[in-house]
Scaffold this active site. Structure first.
Site, PDB file in Angstrom:
ATOM      1  N   LYS A   1       0.919  -1.181   0.015  1.00 37.57           N
ATOM      2  CA  LYS A   1      -0.064  -0.049  -0.085  1.00 37.57           C
ATOM      3  C   LYS A   1       0.838   1.236  -0.045  1.00 37.57           C
ATOM      4  O   LYS A   1       1.920   1.131   0.764  1.00 37.57           O
ATOM      5  CB  LYS A   1      -0.710  -0.137   1.335  1.00 37.57           C
ATOM      6  CG  LYS A   1      -1.862   1.102   1.353  1.00 37.57           C
ATOM      7  CD  LYS A   1      -2.913   0.752   2.546  1.00 37.57           C
ATOM      8  CE  LYS A   1      -3.711   1.843   2.765  1.00 37.57           C
ATOM      9  NZ  LYS A   1      -4.781   1.727   3.877  1.00 37.57           N
TER      10      LYS A   1
ATOM     11  N   SER B   1      -9.481   1.644   2.795  1.00 39.83           N
ATOM     12  CA  SER B   1      -8.642   2.515   1.808  1.00 39.83           C
ATOM     13  C   SER B   1      -7.652   1.442   1.058  1.00 39.83           C
ATOM     14  O   SER B   1      -7.058   2.101   0.115  1.00 39.83           O
ATOM     15  CB  SER B   1      -7.860   3.604   2.753  1.00 39.83           C
ATOM     16  OG  SER B   1      -7.248   2.718   3.775  1.00 39.83           O
TER      17      SER B   1
ATOM     18  N   SER C   1      -9.768  -0.922   7.009  1.00 42.73           N
ATOM     19  CA  SER C   1      -9.189  -0.713   5.631  1.00 42.73           C
ATOM     20  C   SER C   1      -8.511  -1.764   5.051  1.00 42.73           C
ATOM     21  O   SER C   1      -8.044  -1.827   3.962  1.00 42.73           O
ATOM     22  CB  SER C   1      -8.254   0.279   5.699  1.00 42.73           C
ATOM     23  OG  SER C   1      -9.003   1.726   5.795  1.00 42.73           O
TER      24      SER C   1
END
Lengths: 466, 483
Positions: B80, B153, B177
């Site tokens: 990420k 996210s 997330s």
């Protein structure tokens, strides 16, 4: 009547540690700009603070030296404000749960109560060049303790005396080098007069600035109050060149620091055992040491107070005594000539306690006069050599040769018939005059006792001319 | 030609160790696939071909020399884009960090140094979102239907695994997330206990809630990645000083002695009955495997979201205070500092909304700040969960109240926040939790979530692995990206 202020000080003290508060960057002063930085003290994203245990030890020592109560659990908070020298947009400090509370500083005018003592990190430093402002982050993250007094000071001179006493303790316990010019001791002052608003003077960086700015504020505020004006709550700075306080951040008081319990750090737990250990490491502080000097060495309170002003001086005194010198002459020497030479400054080395004891012994034996001793001491400072070796190189040792002194005295008597006649006629003061001349003639080196004996002898042999 | 799409990490590791497969071959396969599908899903912000191949070649060389390497050595990964990578741009999907290249690797990345880095996965800007729509680099498409959101996210991290572009990835989970996007993309996502994985190098959203965790095809794969990234880090004061258990050993145990609680309010009120039905069915399946199932109560849906928003936005606003325009983003030149500060901020709408909320939440006003109220609610929820775990070993609930929504759906902020309603309690209480595929609705994956007491990742692995040995939901692939 002179107006009385209500004054409280916030003193920021940089702790003597090798590394910064939350990272391992070195804390040395004077390095090239931005050469003592890492992701943590630059506040790079994703960096995390790790508490330096050495800073905790030194802060704890400060708390104990000042008689504070150490909190078993203290916490760190983020204090938010925007300023270009603050890389994270917040300062890590201890707001709600400080390291220590209470405490006091003994000053010549009485004891000053402290409110709290807490750990926090320093910010960077802005450097204004002609058209731009540069930032040096070397100072960012340096370990500080903030020491906050109660609102218990009433005058500028008290504020100064408090700071001097505080500085004495901090130096004694090796907490900080307290160099105001290097920023390792800084002070904010809060001041109000009865019936007026409180102003805060920020970033005072000398004792003189503290005293003068407070004098100025007391005068300014009392003038305003006398004229029926209200004193607005304000943050000020001290303008050294104009010698007046200047408003700094008018909206400062409306600032909301949005304190947040620092989620990246654990609570700081200090158990009784750690406190006990720190207490054992604490050196003897100036007040108790002065009391001991009076009791143990029979010094006067005045002598003891002066000798304990700095730890170096007090240590030196005790070492000189340990090397065999009598306490009172040792005290007089250190307080007098040694202090004078230290204050003269320059690149001089303090003579070793052993050689000071040696000097005192020579004086005691009479092999060297008081005047000569001063000269020897000055040379000891300048060269770092021992008293003996200086004496053998120079002609400073006392003149005790009977024959030489007899010749000298004879000459003085022969050349000064009138004072001699006066003496023989009964004016005893004339003897002192003749002694002085003889002493001068010897370059101050004549052994005074022997010279006196010879002078008396020779004068009694003089014929009396009526 | 070996097909890697559904291959387990363990199998890849065996092939690499035996020399039947070169790290370069494996890495090139995933790089090619990542690059060819980038236009379709926009799952990456940066693809790091050179760095990946360099690592792969190093691993191959060390293997040739007969060196003993870590299990995952040579198996490529995606990260990420809020996890710091030395020398590789780390953007948090924000313009504010344009040009920022970290000078250090996150601790989790260091621990995976032998895994070739395929690229930095797209995400919601500063991890603020549940859709991966707030990225400054454009939205991510869901591999099951690219007109739909992969969740967020960590949407990019979940999408690359679902699309077969990466064998595994790391995401971060502050309030669901990792788990919600894993559910939306039909993959397995694992949020470890707070303190299990070092946060050093993770660009923080809410420091007291954030945790890095793996997203992979299966529970077994997650266990391998967890083994590599967990452990105390002196560089993160909040990382736990606990030994890391043998997670592979946990997989060998069944669920016959486990008591699993089903929170009845959540199942009764779930807006999508297909999702609650899938979770109930899973409970029956686990019961069949020997687990003891009971109904429990978690009656604090409203408080959960409120507490989360107050805390996460407050800590977020604090963590983002450093992006003040002095050192990051494009500097707005202005004679006054105030204008320089305001002019240099190029945050997206959702970030600005949360900064406002967070700043307000922390403001003292009169008396207690909203943040403190949030912390009190958090305390209550945490202690209630602690009590629940005195009765049961695990909680079983939906991972999210919806399946993947359409990119053009324009959910209002509150509905959007509601996505994480089931995930948040684990963050508030610092618990480990995991999302695994357990069904489908209209061709879209449905995920269920399991939650365990703090530092009992092993219980989640046991139950999750048992579940995946009895079902094949985790082995299904989106038709759009047939592998």
């Amino acid at each position: 009547m002179k107006a009385e202020g209500v004054i409280g000080l916030e003193v920021h003290v940089q702790l003597l540690t090798k590394e910064k508060l939350f990272c391992t960057c070195p804390t040395d002063f004077g390095a090239g700009a931005n050469t003592r930085v890492c992701p943590v003290c630059l506040g790079l994203p994703g960096s995390l603070p790790v508490l330096n245990p050495e800073a905790v030890t030194v802060a704890l020592r400060a708390a104990l030296a000042l008689g504070c109560t150490v909190n078993n659990i203290s916490r760190f908070d983020r204090k938010h404000y925007f300023y270009p020298d603050l890389p994270k947009g917040y300062q890590i400090t201890q707001h709600q749960h400080p390291l220590a509370q209470g405490g006091r500083v003994d000053t010549p005018f009485g004891s000053v109560d402290l409110d709290r003592l807490h750990l926090e990190e320093d910010a960077g430093k802005l450097m204004h060049t002609g058209e731009s402002t540069l930032i040096d982050f070397n100072r960012s993250g340096l370990p500080l303790v903030e020491i906050v007094t109660g609102p218990c000071l009433t005058s500028a001179s008290q504020a100064r005396a408090f700071l001097e006493s505080l500085r004495q303790v901090l130096l004694y316990a090796n907490i900080s080098d307290c160099r105001m010019e290097e920023g390792s001791l800084r002070c904010d002052a809060n001041i109000s007069l009865r019936g007026g608003g409180r102003t805060e003077i920020k970033n005072l960086n000398s004792f003189k600035a503290v005293e003068r700015s407070l004098e100025f504020e007391i005068a300014r505020q009392s003038r305003m109050l006398a004229q029926g004006e209200t004193v607005p709550v304000q943050t000020l700075r001290w303008d050294e060149t104009q010698a007046r306080t200047v408003p700094m951040r008018p909206k400062e008081m409306a600032l909301d620091y949005r304190y947040l319990l620092e989620p990246d750090l654990l609570p700081l737990v200090i158990d009784a055992e750690i406190v006990d250990r720190a207490r054992e490491d604490l050196p003897e502080l100036p007040r108790p040491r002065a009391a001991r000097f009076i009791k143990e060495y029979g010094l006067s309170p005045q002598n003891a107070a002066v000798l304990t002003l700095t730890r170096e001086m007090a240590d030196c005194f005790e070492q000189v005594v340990a090397a065999g010198a009598a306490p009172r002459p040792a005290a007089n020497l250190l307080q007098g000539e040694v202090s004078r030479l230290i204050n003269q400054g320059g690149k001089q080395s303090l003579p070793s306690p052993h050689s000071l004891a040696e000097l005192l012994a020579l004086q005691e034996q009479g092999s060297i006069s008081v005047t000569a001793a001063k000269e020897v001491l000055a040379q000891m400072f300048a060269s770092g050599q021992s008293a003996d070796s200086i004496l053998s190189r120079n002609s400073l040792s006392q003149l005790s040769d009977r024959h030489a002194l007899e010749n000298l005295a004879q000459a003085v008597i022969a050349n000064n018939p009138n004072p001699v006649a006066d003496y023989l006629g009964g004016k005893k003061q004339a003897f002192g005059y003749l002694m002085g001349l003889a002493m001068k003639e010897s370059g101050g080196r004549a052994n005074p006792g022997l010279l006196k004996e010879i002078m008396v002898q020779l004068l009694t042999k003089q014929p009396i001319n009526k | 030609m070996i097909k890697f799409g559904l291959m387990s990490l363990r199998r890849m590791a065996e092939l690499l160790q035996s020399g039947k497969l070169m790290a370069r071959e494996l890495t090139e396969h995933y790089l090619d696939r990542s690059e060819s599908l980038q236009g379709k899903f926009n799952a990456y912000i940066t693809i790091t071909r050179d760095r990946a191949l360099k690592t792969a070649d190093q691993v191959d060389e060390l293997r040739r020399q007969g060196r003993e390497l870590s299990t995952l050595a040579g198996i490529p990964m995606a990260l990420k884009d809020n996890i710091s990578t030395q020398g590789v741009a780390t953007t948090c999907a924000s313009k504010v960090l344009a040009g920022y290249i970290p000078p250090f690797d996150a601790t989790a990345v260091k621990k995976l140094a032998d895994s070739p880095l395929l690229g930095k996965a797209n995400m919601d800007e500063f991890a603020m979102g549940s859709s991966s729509l707030t990225s400054a680099f454009g939205p991510v498409g869901n591999p099951w239907d690219r007109k739909r959101s992969p969740g967020g996210s960590s949407g990019g991290s979940a999408a690359v695994v679902a699309a077969g572009c990466a064998p595994f990835s790391l995401g971060s989970d502050t309030g669901g997330s990792i788990r919600q996007p894993a559910a939306f993309c039909g993959v397995t996502g694992f949020k470890p206990s707070f303190g299990r994985v070092s946060r050093k190098g993770l660009l923080p959203l809410a420091s007291s809630l954030d945790q890095i965790g793996p997203i992979a095809r299966s529970v077994e794969d997650c266990a391998l990645v967890l083994q590599a990234i967990c452990g105390h880090d002196p560089g993160d004061s909040t990382s736990a000083r606990l030994p890391v258990p043998d997670f592979a050993a946990a997989l060998r145990e069944d669920v016959s002695d486990l008591a699993i609680g089903l929170p009845e309010e959540i199942l009764d009120n779930c807006p999508d009955s297909r999702i609650s039905a899938a979770v109930e069915a899973a409970a029956r399946e686990l019961e069949g495997a020997g687990a003891k199932i009971s109904r429990v109560s978690m009656p604090y849906e409203r408080e959960t979201l409120a507490a989360y928003m107050l805390i996460a936005t407050a800590e977020g606003a604090s963590n983002l205070a450093r992006y003040d325009g002095v050192a990051y983003g494009c500097r707005h030149t202005s004679p006054s500092w105030e204008e320089m500060y305001t002019g240099s901020r190029v945050f997206g709408e959702e970030v600005r909304r949360r900064l406002m909320l967070g700043t307000f939440s922390l403001s003292a006003g009169s008396g207690c700040s909203s943040y403190e109220l949030g912390q009190r609610a958090r305390q209550k929820i945490s202690s209630h969960l602690a009590k629940l775990f005195a009765e049961v070993d695990l909680l079983l609930l939906p991972a999210a109240p919806f399946v993947a929504f359409r990119l053009d759906e324009e959910l209002d902020p509150l509905t959007m926040y509601y996505n994480d309603i089931y995930a948040i309690p684990a963050n508030l209480a610092g618990l480990p939790a995991m999302s695994v595929p357990c069904g489908e609705k209209g061709g879209l994956p449905v995920g269920m979530q399991m939650m365990a007491p703090r530092f009992r990742e092993d219980l989640l692995l046991r139950a999750g692995y048992t579940w995946q040995r009895r079902t094949d939901w985790h082995l299904r692939c989106p038709r759009e990206v047939e592998q």
